[in-house]
Design a protein around this motif. Sequence first.
Motif, short mmCIF file in Angstrom:
data_model
loop_
_atom_site.label_atom_id
_atom_site.label_comp_id
_atom_site.label_asym_id
_atom_site.label_seq_id
_atom_site.Cartn_x
_atom_site.Cartn_y
_atom_site.Cartn_z
N THR A 252 0.83 -1.20 0.00
CA THR A 252 0.00 0.00 0.00
C THR A 252 0.87 1.25 0.00
O THR A 252 0.60 2.22 -0.73
CB THR A 252 -0.93 0.01 1.23
N VAL A 253 1.93 1.24 0.81
CA VAL A 253 2.83 2.40 0.88
C VAL A 253 3.53 2.62 -0.46
O VAL A 253 3.62 3.76 -0.94
CB VAL A 253 3.87 2.22 2.01
N THR A 254 4.03 1.54 -1.08
CA THR A 254 4.75 1.70 -2.35
C THR A 254 3.82 2.18 -3.46
O THR A 254 4.22 3.01 -4.29
CB THR A 254 5.42 0.37 -2.77
N ILE A 255 2.59 1.69 -3.47
CA ILE A 255 1.63 2.12 -4.50
C ILE A 255 1.22 3.57 -4.28
O ILE A 255 1.10 4.36 -5.23
CB ILE A 255 0.41 1.18 -4.52
N LEU A 256 0.99 3.96 -3.01
CA LEU A 256 0.66 5.35 -2.70
C LEU A 256 1.79 6.28 -3.10
O LEU A 256 1.56 7.38 -3.62
CB LEU A 256 0.35 5.50 -1.21
N ALA A 257 3.04 5.84 -2.85
CA ALA A 257 4.20 6.65 -3.22
C ALA A 257 4.24 6.87 -4.73
O ALA A 257 4.53 7.99 -5.20
CB ALA A 257 5.48 5.98 -2.73
N TYR A 258 3.97 5.82 -5.48
CA TYR A 258 3.92 5.94 -6.94
C TYR A 258 2.82 6.92 -7.36
O TYR A 258 3.05 7.80 -8.20
CB TYR A 258 3.67 4.56 -7.56
N TYR A 259 1.65 6.77 -6.75
CA TYR A 259 0.52 7.67 -7.09
C TYR A 259 0.87 9.12 -6.75
O TYR A 259 0.62 10.03 -7.56
CB TYR A 259 -0.72 7.23 -6.33
N TYR A 260 1.44 9.35 -5.57
CA TYR A 260 1.80 10.71 -5.17
C TYR A 260 2.81 11.31 -6.14
O TYR A 260 2.74 12.48 -6.49
CB TYR A 260 2.37 10.72 -3.75
N THR A 261 3.77 10.50 -6.57
CA THR A 261 4.79 10.99 -7.50
C THR A 261 4.17 11.39 -8.83
O THR A 261 4.49 12.45 -9.39
CB THR A 261 5.87 9.92 -7.74
N THR A 262 3.27 10.55 -9.34
CA THR A 262 2.63 10.87 -10.63
C THR A 262 1.72 12.09 -10.52
O THR A 262 1.43 12.74 -11.53
CB THR A 262 1.79 9.67 -11.13
N GLN A 263 1.29 12.43 -9.29
CA GLN A 263 0.44 13.60 -9.09
C GLN A 263 1.26 14.84 -8.72
O GLN A 263 0.70 15.89 -8.39
CB GLN A 263 -0.57 13.32 -7.97
N GLY A 264 2.60 14.70 -8.76
CA GLY A 264 3.46 15.84 -8.46
C GLY A 264 3.60 16.14 -6.97
O GLY A 264 4.04 17.22 -6.59
N LYS A 265 3.22 15.19 -6.12
CA LYS A 265 3.33 15.40 -4.68
C LYS A 265 4.66 14.87 -4.17
O LYS A 265 5.33 14.08 -4.82
CB LYS A 265 2.17 14.70 -3.96
#
Length: 310
Positions: A252-265
């Motif tokens: 969950t943490v790794t997927i959230l990190a990927y999502y945050y990165t793609t959203q510019g966070k």
Amino acid sequence: MIDFLEKQHSPWQSILLLLLLTFACSISIQILVIVLGLLTNANAQSFLSSGGDLSALQNTPFFVYALLASSTFGTFYLPAIFLQKREPYNLYFPSQNKNKYLFYILAIAGLLAFGPMMGLIGEWNANITLPEGLKGVENWMRRQEDASNDLIRNLVMVDSIGLLFINIIVMAVFPAIAEEYYFRGSVMHILHRIVKNQHLAIWITAIIFSAIHVQFFGFFPRVLLGAFFGYMLIWTNNIWVPIVGHFVNNATVTILAYYYTTQGKSFEDLQSYDNYPIFVYLGSLLLTAAIALLFYKKSKSNINYGEGLD
């Protein structure tokens, strides 16, 4: 039969053997990876000259992955496997009820339900300050935490599906299997033989599990996580239930990190805690307790290592 029983190790012999195996396997596997890194010019020289600082390898992420994977494999998985082979009379990795998928669902549901409370405890833990006389210790702990966060930031904040897949393998699949085999399988079993109390064995193992990560400002949430995994094992007598729970938590943490990165966070955005109204935290506690009770009642086997839940 008497001959066989006489050859069985005491729990103290088992823990000593596990520690020796841990030291031997960890050093051997990592030396092998470093040698291969030197032979393939994977910037292993920078790693050695920095005194083993992984942050010195920011430009060679695949060598970092190799070191992390080998560390997990050598430090946790191999010692646990070798201990089981050396002591076949002890069942370190029970797998009863393996096909009862409700247990896996309840394990994941319990972790999700406790999420808001876990975040609140994590925020409190992250803001702990030590007395003035221990400021030097606190500053050292903060430096260790920052170094760990720098490494994690460089690995998990990716915008490539390929790197996300590698992250899930190295940071979720490998640790889930290896650490659960080692801590809930081997360590908790041995501690239960020493202290003769399952609850005490669960919590001592959870404390060791958290301490070994050397992330002081996330210590208490990780202790609770370790305790969750311990109860998952004794209620189901199936090591794969905590393995699945551990995997879901890390993935969950790794997927959230990927999502945050793609959203510019940023990584700091990922680490920030959401503040909820008080009724959300109360609901989190009540829902977690209800799931835990259902989990306990649905468990057909409350037996662990030959004894009932104390």
